[in-house]
Design a protein around this motif. Structure first.
Motif, PDB file in Angstrom:
ATOM      1  N   PHE A 114      -8.224   0.136  -1.739  1.00  0.00           N
ATOM      2  CA  PHE A 114      -7.058   0.286  -2.613  1.00  0.00           C
ATOM      3  C   PHE A 114      -7.314   1.468  -3.558  1.00  0.00           C
ATOM      4  O   PHE A 114      -7.660   1.275  -4.720  1.00  0.00           O
ATOM      5  N   PRO A 115      -7.134   2.685  -3.078  1.00  0.00           N
ATOM      6  CA  PRO A 115      -7.503   3.861  -3.882  1.00  0.00           C
ATOM      7  C   PRO A 115      -6.579   4.132  -5.066  1.00  0.00           C
ATOM      8  O   PRO A 115      -6.895   4.998  -5.884  1.00  0.00           O
ATOM      9  N   ASP A 116      -5.472   3.414  -5.175  1.00  0.00           N
ATOM     10  CA  ASP A 116      -4.569   3.671  -6.313  1.00  0.00           C
ATOM     11  C   ASP A 116      -5.142   3.180  -7.629  1.00  0.00           C
ATOM     12  O   ASP A 116      -4.617   3.485  -8.692  1.00  0.00           O
ATOM     13  N   GLY A 117      -6.224   2.401  -7.589  1.00  0.00           N
ATOM     14  CA  GLY A 117      -6.872   1.926  -8.812  1.00  0.00           C
ATOM     15  C   GLY A 117      -6.238   0.705  -9.437  1.00  0.00           C
ATOM     16  O   GLY A 117      -6.700   0.223 -10.480  1.00  0.00           O
ATOM     17  N   HIS A 118      -5.206   0.139  -8.806  1.00  0.00           N
ATOM     18  CA  HIS A 118      -4.541  -1.038  -9.355  1.00  0.00           C
ATOM     19  C   HIS A 118      -5.112  -2.343  -8.815  1.00  0.00           C
ATOM     20  O   HIS A 118      -4.614  -3.415  -9.133  1.00  0.00           O
ATOM     21  N   LEU A 147       0.855  -1.185   0.000  1.00  0.00           N
ATOM     22  CA  LEU A 147       0.000   0.000   0.000  1.00  0.00           C
ATOM     23  C   LEU A 147       0.894   1.239   0.000  1.00  0.00           C
ATOM     24  O   LEU A 147       1.497   1.572   1.025  1.00  0.00           O
ATOM     25  N   PRO A 148       1.002   1.924  -1.147  1.00  0.00           N
ATOM     26  CA  PRO A 148       1.919   3.065  -1.210  1.00  0.00           C
ATOM     27  C   PRO A 148       1.495   4.223  -0.315  1.00  0.00           C
ATOM     28  O   PRO A 148       2.339   4.939   0.229  1.00  0.00           O
ATOM     29  N   GLN A 171      -3.244  -9.518 -13.290  1.00  0.00           N
ATOM     30  CA  GLN A 171      -3.367  -9.404 -14.732  1.00  0.00           C
ATOM     31  C   GLN A 171      -2.647  -8.139 -15.163  1.00  0.00           C
ATOM     32  O   GLN A 171      -3.170  -7.039 -15.025  1.00  0.00           O
ATOM     33  N   GLY A 172      -1.440  -8.322 -15.660  1.00  0.00           N
ATOM     34  CA  GLY A 172      -0.618  -7.174 -16.009  1.00  0.00           C
ATOM     35  C   GLY A 172      -0.241  -6.406 -14.755  1.00  0.00           C
ATOM     36  O   GLY A 172       0.321  -6.959 -13.819  1.00  0.00           O
ATOM     37  N   ARG A 173      -0.573  -5.131 -14.705  1.00  0.00           N
ATOM     38  CA  ARG A 173      -0.285  -4.298 -13.538  1.00  0.00           C
ATOM     39  C   ARG A 173      -1.450  -4.260 -12.561  1.00  0.00           C
ATOM     40  O   ARG A 173      -1.371  -3.613 -11.526  1.00  0.00           O
ATOM     41  N   THR A 174      -2.534  -4.941 -12.888  1.00  0.00           N
ATOM     42  CA  THR A 174      -3.740  -4.875 -12.065  1.00  0.00           C
ATOM     43  C   THR A 174      -3.873  -6.120 -11.198  1.00  0.00           C
ATOM     44  O   THR A 174      -3.695  -7.235 -11.671  1.00  0.00           O
ATOM     45  N   HIS A 175      -4.191  -5.914  -9.925  1.00  0.00           N
ATOM     46  CA  HIS A 175      -4.510  -7.008  -9.016  1.00  0.00           C
ATOM     47  C   HIS A 175      -6.021  -7.209  -9.062  1.00  0.00           C
ATOM     48  O   HIS A 175      -6.784  -6.252  -8.890  1.00  0.00           O
ATOM     49  N   VAL A 176      -6.450  -8.432  -9.298  1.00  0.00           N
ATOM     50  CA  VAL A 176      -7.878  -8.727  -9.451  1.00  0.00           C
ATOM     51  C   VAL A 176      -8.326  -9.622  -8.306  1.00  0.00           C
ATOM     52  O   VAL A 176      -7.768 -10.706  -8.098  1.00  0.00           O
TER      53      VAL A 176
END
Length: 195
Positions: free
Chosen positions: A166-170, A89-90, A130-135
């Motif tokens: 997770f407000p970063d959208g990832h 969590l950044p 999936q790529g840069r996204t955590h699902v």
């Protein structure tokens, strides 16, 4: 499967398909002589010379090893990936330390919350990348008495909770619901997906 791997699969499949079509057309043309002129006999003298040479077994063995390694890499690239373990969590991390969240635990909690809000049964939560996204993916079986509004409300609540956490959208939430074919008296239902 990543988008890059899917693109490679499509490209290779298209090339192999075109090669097979071209080979089939060439064989038909050789048989019926539609376009070109082909010899009635085929000479294998050059192949016999290559096969009897001293370097041929080594090249053949090396080619077999290379093809075997390529096939093994291809299979491994399509093997299912293990679920995501944790995500940093950044916003909560600084020079003093970093905060990591166990996504598998989050997925199980979101699945339990979704199942408690609806009549959907056997809801399982998994986390993947999936790529840069955590699902965070929820899968469950539709109950014959559940309504679309109930599902929409619960799915929206779960996706909203994940986006708040997770407000970063990832990190996103996906809900996939199916029909239990083993139980009679149910109508066929399509998958419902929320991201």
């Amino acid at each position: 499967m990543t988008r890059r791997l899917a693109a490679i699969d499509r490209t290779v499949t298209a090339l192999v398909g075109l090669a097979l079509i071209a080979g089939g057309v060439a064989l038909l043309d050789w048989r019926y002589r539609w376009f070109g002129t082909w010899s009635d006999s085929v000479s294998t003298a050059r192949l016999d010379d290559v096969e009897s040479s001293a370097w041929w077994p080594w090249v053949f063995a090396l080619g077999g090893v290379v093809l075997g390694l390529v096939g093994l890499l291809w299979l491994l690239s399509h093997a299912p990936r293990p679920g995501e373990k944790a995500v940093r969590l950044p916003d909560a991390s600084d020079r003093a330390g970093s905060v990591h969240v166990d996504l598998s635990g989050v997925a199980k909690a979101v699945a339990a919350d979704f199942e408690a809000r609806t009549n959907v049964t056997h809801v399982k939560g998994t986390a993947r990348r999936q790529g840069r996204t955590h699902v965070i993916e929820l899968r469950g079986q539709l109950d014959p008495h559940v309504t679309g509004g109930d599902i929409e409300s619960a799915a929206s609540r779960c996706t909203h909770d994940v986006s708040d956490a997770f407000p970063d959208g990832h990190t996103v939430c996906r809900v996939l619901l199916g029909h239990d074919h083993r139980r009679s008296g149910r109508t066929r239902a399509s998958a419902h997906r929320v991201r």
